[in-house]
Design an enzyme around this catalytic site. Structure first.
Site, PDB file in Angstrom:
ATOM      1  N   ARG A 125      44.644  45.274  52.474  1.00 28.53           N
ATOM      2  CA  ARG A 125      45.912  45.989  52.338  1.00 28.53           C
ATOM      3  C   ARG A 125      45.683  47.466  52.575  1.00 28.53           C
ATOM      4  NH1 ARG A 125      50.999  43.685  50.790  1.00 28.53           N
ATOM      5  NH2 ARG A 125      50.561  41.560  51.437  1.00 28.53           N
ATOM      6  N   HIS A 145      47.087  44.978  62.137  1.00 29.14           N
ATOM      7  CA  HIS A 145      47.469  43.991  61.110  1.00 29.14           C
ATOM      8  C   HIS A 145      47.663  42.587  61.704  1.00 29.14           C
ATOM      9  CE1 HIS A 145      49.400  43.746  56.861  1.00 29.14           C
ATOM     10  NE2 HIS A 145      48.737  42.630  57.162  1.00 29.14           N
ATOM     11  N   GLU A 147      51.483  52.152  57.347  1.00 29.56           N
ATOM     12  CA  GLU A 147      51.940  51.190  58.365  1.00 29.56           C
ATOM     13  C   GLU A 147      53.445  51.275  58.494  1.00 29.56           C
ATOM     14  OE1 GLU A 147      50.673  47.048  58.298  1.00 29.56           O
ATOM     15  OE2 GLU A 147      48.731  47.714  57.548  1.00 29.56           O
TER      16      GLU A 147
HETATM   17  N1  NAD Z   1      45.033  41.318  57.429  1.00 27.06           N
HETATM   18  C1  NAD Z   1      45.933  40.375  57.286  1.00 27.06           C
HETATM   19  O1  NAD Z   1      46.702  40.083  58.208  1.00 27.06           O
HETATM   20  C2  NAD Z   1      46.031  39.621  56.006  1.00 27.06           C
HETATM   21  C3  NAD Z   1      46.462  38.278  56.003  1.00 27.06           C
HETATM   22  C4  NAD Z   1      46.520  37.587  54.819  1.00 27.06           C
HETATM   23  C5  NAD Z   1      46.168  38.230  53.617  1.00 27.06           C
HETATM   24  N2  NAD Z   1      45.774  39.538  53.632  1.00 27.06           N
HETATM   25  C6  NAD Z   1      45.412  40.223  52.375  1.00 27.06           C
HETATM   26  O2  NAD Z   1      44.135  39.775  51.950  1.00 27.06           O
HETATM   27  C7  NAD Z   1      44.017  40.036  50.549  1.00 27.06           C
HETATM   28  C8  NAD Z   1      43.291  38.882  49.852  1.00 27.06           C
HETATM   29  O3  NAD Z   1      44.032  37.672  50.020  1.00 27.06           O
HETATM   30  P1  NAD Z   1      43.519  36.321  49.327  1.00 27.06           P
HETATM   31  O4  NAD Z   1      44.365  35.227  49.868  1.00 27.06           O
HETATM   32  O5  NAD Z   1      42.044  36.210  49.407  1.00 27.06           O
HETATM   33  O6  NAD Z   1      43.940  36.626  47.816  1.00 27.06           O
HETATM   34  P2  NAD Z   1      43.345  35.926  46.499  1.00 27.06           P
HETATM   35  O7  NAD Z   1      44.337  36.171  45.445  1.00 27.06           O
HETATM   36  O8  NAD Z   1      42.909  34.520  46.770  1.00 27.06           O
HETATM   37  O9  NAD Z   1      42.012  36.774  46.210  1.00 27.06           O
HETATM   38  C9  NAD Z   1      42.029  38.111  45.809  1.00 27.06           C
HETATM   39  C10 NAD Z   1      40.853  38.304  44.845  1.00 27.06           C
HETATM   40  O10 NAD Z   1      40.722  39.693  44.561  1.00 27.06           O
HETATM   41  C11 NAD Z   1      40.320  39.807  43.209  1.00 27.06           C
HETATM   42  N3  NAD Z   1      40.591  41.172  42.767  1.00 27.06           N
HETATM   43  C12 NAD Z   1      41.747  41.698  42.276  1.00 27.06           C
HETATM   44  N4  NAD Z   1      41.572  43.022  42.037  1.00 27.06           N
HETATM   45  C13 NAD Z   1      40.292  43.320  42.389  1.00 27.06           C
HETATM   46  C14 NAD Z   1      39.529  44.515  42.387  1.00 27.06           C
HETATM   47  N5  NAD Z   1      40.050  45.678  41.994  1.00 27.06           N
HETATM   48  N6  NAD Z   1      38.250  44.461  42.818  1.00 27.06           N
HETATM   49  C15 NAD Z   1      37.704  43.300  43.248  1.00 27.06           C
HETATM   50  N7  NAD Z   1      38.386  42.126  43.269  1.00 27.06           N
HETATM   51  C16 NAD Z   1      39.665  42.147  42.851  1.00 27.06           C
HETATM   52  C17 NAD Z   1      41.101  38.728  42.486  1.00 27.06           C
HETATM   53  O11 NAD Z   1      40.481  38.371  41.277  1.00 27.06           O
HETATM   54  C18 NAD Z   1      41.070  37.592  43.503  1.00 27.06           C
HETATM   55  O12 NAD Z   1      39.978  36.707  43.255  1.00 27.06           O
HETATM   56  C19 NAD Z   1      45.445  40.302  50.058  1.00 27.06           C
HETATM   57  O13 NAD Z   1      45.599  41.699  49.875  1.00 27.06           O
HETATM   58  C20 NAD Z   1      46.319  39.896  51.206  1.00 27.06           C
HETATM   59  O14 NAD Z   1      47.506  40.647  51.259  1.00 27.06           O
HETATM   60  C21 NAD Z   1      45.681  40.234  54.792  1.00 27.06           C
END
Ligand code: NAD
Length: 316
Positions: free
Chosen positions: A244, A291, A273
């Site tokens: 993000r 993105h 963005e």
């Molecule tokens: N680039 C893209 O196009 C794209 C696509 C999909 C998702 N994403 C982003 O990827 C990220 C992760 O998605 P996901 O499906 O793995 O989510 P998820 O909820 O499965 O995993 C996120 C993990 O981060 C941990 N976490 C929370 N705060 C934290 C911190 N301060 N330090 C370390 N760990 C922490 C949580 O405990 C969780 O295990 C999200 O921000 C999502 O928006 C980006």
């Protein structure tokens, strides 16, 4: 029953829904005309990605809506709690794009390790006249195999990224304040499987030990990586943010690059963005994408099918 997929849906999803008797409307209705359109057409399911906003005005004024669906993970564009309080089902597809994002991370890592982001900018400009100079500039590449990948955030995408790293022969370390350990199953084409148990460690340990760092945390109120974290990182490390915008302090990132403390960085997401800072766009040490983490045909197919299955389960 009618489904309006206002930001589109993959054909796989349309076919599953139509096979179960739903009619799928693929029109893209402007935000200010949505309430009237939904009421005129008695839409039961409103599907969106990130573009359409589903706020109180739609929730309050469209009594035909039974389900609001988001293709993907983040639900920032939907008033989820309010919709649920009004008895509307809110669904999304959190796991469908994990592998696509993980592969994009490796596209950036492999690219940076061999200067592809710079070479692709400079070969068209100077490849004919300065071939030998460019060859020398990009001569000190590095292999990923045998190096340490540090993951910050070890949920779905963090774990999908870890699996690719393990398959390549990298060491994986991870920090996640809400997770002590995870067991990862690496599946191979011939159905063999290998299990890896990874215990999470502290953020500082991850920053200190990693040659490559990738962030996979949800959006936060404060930076996860800023000046202090860059200082702890290994000299010459690489970092990727495909999580993000706002998770990495972009000013601190540019400083860490300019001082040569880190070797390179990749950004798929930006603080500002859809208008990233020009200072980032012009920086030759940055590998950049707009993105596109989830933007593969396979992820979109899985999103479409998963939404269709959830809708069918709820309404049929
Ligand atoms: N680039 C893209 O196009 C794209 C696509 C999909 C998702 N994403 C982003 O990827 C990220 C992760 O998605 P996901 O499906 O793995 O989510 P998820 O909820 O499965 O995993 C996120 C993990 O981060 C941990 N976490 C929370 N705060 C934290 C911190 N301060 N330090 C370390 N760990 C922490 C949580 O405990 C969780 O295990 C999200 O921000 C999502 O928006 C980006």
């Amino acid at each position: 029953m009618k489904v309006l997929a206002n930001d589109g849906i993959a054909t796989s999803g349309v076919m599953e829904l139509e096979a179960s008797g739903f009619s799928v409307d693929l029109s893209t209705i402007a935000q200010d005309q949505l309430v009237d359109y939904i009421n005129d057409n008695e839409i039961a399911v409103l599907l969106v990605r990130s573009a359409t906003q589903v706020r109180k005005d739609i929730i309050d004024n469209c009594p035909s809506i039974k389900i609001i669906g988001r293709g993907g993970v983040g639900m920032d564009n939907i008033d989820v709690d309010y919709a649920k309080s009004k008895g509307i089902n809110v669904i999304n597809t959190p796991a469908a794009s994990s592998h696509s994002v993980a592969e994009l991370v490796f596209a950036h890592l492999f690219g940076m390790a061999r200067f592809l982001h710079e070479s692709n900018r400079n070969m068209p400009l100077e490849g004919d006249l300065k071939f030998k100079n460019l060859k020398k500039s990009y001569a000190k590449g590095t292999e990923l195999r045998g190096k340490t990948l540090g993951l910050i955030g070890f949920g779905r995408i963090g774990q999908a990224t870890a699996k690719i790293a393990l398959g390549l022969g990298m060491k994986v370390v991870a920090f996640d304040p809400y997770l002590d350990a995870a067991t990862l199953e690496l599946e191979f084409f011939d159905h063999q499987a290998v299990f890896f148990n990874i215990n999470t460690i502290t953020k500082e340990e991850v920053l200190k030990e990693s040659d490559f760092i990738s962030l996979h945390v949800p959006s936060q109120n404060e930076y996860v990586i800023s000046t202090n974290e860059f200082e702890i990182m290994k000299e010459g490390a690489f970092i990727v943010n495909a999580a993000r915008g706002g998770v990495v302090d972009e000013l601190a990132l540019v400083k860490a690059l300019e001082s040569n403390h880190i070797s390179g960085a990749a950004l798929d997401v930006f603080e500002n963005e859809p208008k990233p800072e020009i200072q980032l766009l012009m920086n030759p040490s940055l590998s950049l994408t707009p993105h596109i983490g989830a933007a593969t045909g396979e992820a979109q197919d899985r999103i479409g099918t998963e939404l269709a299955h959830q809708i069918i389960d709820i309404l049929k």
